[in-house]
Write an enzyme that holds these catalytic residues in place. Structure first.
Site, short mmCIF file in Angstrom:
data_model
loop_
_atom_site.label_atom_id
_atom_site.label_comp_id
_atom_site.label_asym_id
_atom_site.label_seq_id
_atom_site.Cartn_x
_atom_site.Cartn_y
_atom_site.Cartn_z
CD GLU A 105 -2.76 1.35 0.25
OE1 GLU A 105 -2.60 2.35 -0.49
OE2 GLU A 105 -3.65 0.49 0.06
CG ASN A 132 4.10 0.28 -8.87
OD1 ASN A 132 2.90 0.08 -8.80
ND2 ASN A 132 4.78 0.18 -10.00
CG ASP A 155 -9.20 3.56 -9.64
OD1 ASP A 155 -10.05 3.52 -10.56
OD2 ASP A 155 -8.90 4.61 -9.05
CE LYS A 159 -14.52 10.56 -16.59
NZ LYS A 159 -14.00 11.96 -16.56
CB THR A 227 -14.29 -3.58 3.98
OG1 THR A 227 -14.61 -3.53 2.57
CG2 THR A 227 -13.17 -4.58 4.22
CG PHE A 229 -14.65 -0.04 -0.83
CD1 PHE A 229 -14.45 1.24 -1.29
CD2 PHE A 229 -14.71 -1.08 -1.75
CE1 PHE A 229 -14.30 1.50 -2.65
CE2 PHE A 229 -14.57 -0.83 -3.11
CZ PHE A 229 -14.36 0.46 -3.55
CD GLU A 230 -17.54 -7.37 0.00
OE1 GLU A 230 -18.23 -8.37 -0.33
OE2 GLU A 230 -16.43 -7.46 0.54
#
Length: 248
Positions: A105, A132, A155, A159, A227, A229-230
């Site tokens: 992270e 990374n 992510d 687009k 979580t 987020f989920e």
């Protein structure tokens, strides 16, 4: 994903991964006082001392690490890419003390929150890397040293013009194959339907991997804790898609 730009153009090194997708979006934001204390007091206990290259969160040339030395023991290694605040990997560390876990992270606040959780839980089988992830998998860890790689809710770069920035790609499949041991497992999850289809297409076509599930999608990985987020994605009516592949 995106990263901070170098301060001057001469700092850019074309041999780094900056012509390829990276595993993160650089985020700012302040840490809480408890996170700051955890970072100051305990980050050296959990966060690996990895030298960076010239680009943001890049890996310095020649920088490598041996998991046996990093953890002080030889045990099956799981690497989570984009561990966020560490909810999934901390739960895994407590549930499986016989295994080693490496959280990758670059969001400093997320790393600090993970360190705080690790201290509170008293786990010893966790290390964190602020780098990374593709570079870590391809050049830092020894080939065949990882038993599982987790990529949960990357992510989606929704687009169309940004699809080239997506982490999951044929190149990532090659890198993951290099890091995984024979028969190793790649686990993915997303709440973005189109990205789920993209990931499945990429890995179905990758000669380095084979499906480890029947039907259209894998069963929800029981080791992935639910979580906020989920939950948010589910509340918005998004289906959570899991995929599981084995290294050929």
């Amino acid at each position: 994903m995106t990263e901070e730009q170098p301060q001057t153009r001469r700092q850019y090194d074309p041999t780094t991964f900056r012509d390829k997708p990276v595993s993160f979006v650089r985020r700012g934001g302040r840490m809480t006082s408890s996170q700051e204390r955890a970072w100051d007091d305990d980050h050296g206990r959990y966060v690996l001392d990895i030298k960076n290259g010239p680009a943001a969160a890049s890996l310095a040339e020649g920088e490598t690490g041996d998991p046996v030395e990093l953890f002080g023991r030889d045990a099956p290694l799981t690497v989570e890419i984009g561990s966020g605040q560490g909810h999934a990997i901390l739960h895994a560390c407590e549930s499986h003390p016989e295994r080693n876990f490496l959280a990758v992270e670059v969001f400093r606040g997320g790393l600090a929150r993970t360190v705080l959780g690790a201290v509170e839980a008293g786990v010893e089988n966790l290390r964190l890397a602020e780098v990374n992830a593709p570079e870590l998998l391809e050049r830092y860890l020894p080939a065949g040293s990882v038993e599982e790689i987790w990529v949960f809710f990357p992510d989606p770069w929704a687009k169309v013009k940004h699809h080239k920035r997506r982490l999951i790609s044929p190149e990532f499949a090659r890198i993951a194959h290099r890091a995984l041991a024979p028969g190793g497992t790649l686990r993915l999850a997303t709440d973005w339907e189109e990205y789920a289809l993209h990931m499945r297409d990429v890995l179905d076509e990758a000669p380095e991997f084979t499906r480890a599930f029947d039907g259209d999608w894998a069963e929800r990985y029981e080791g992935r804790v639910l979580t906020a987020f989920e939950q948010k994605g589910t509340q918005k009516g998004r289906d959570i898609r899991d995929l599981t592949y084995s290294r050929v």
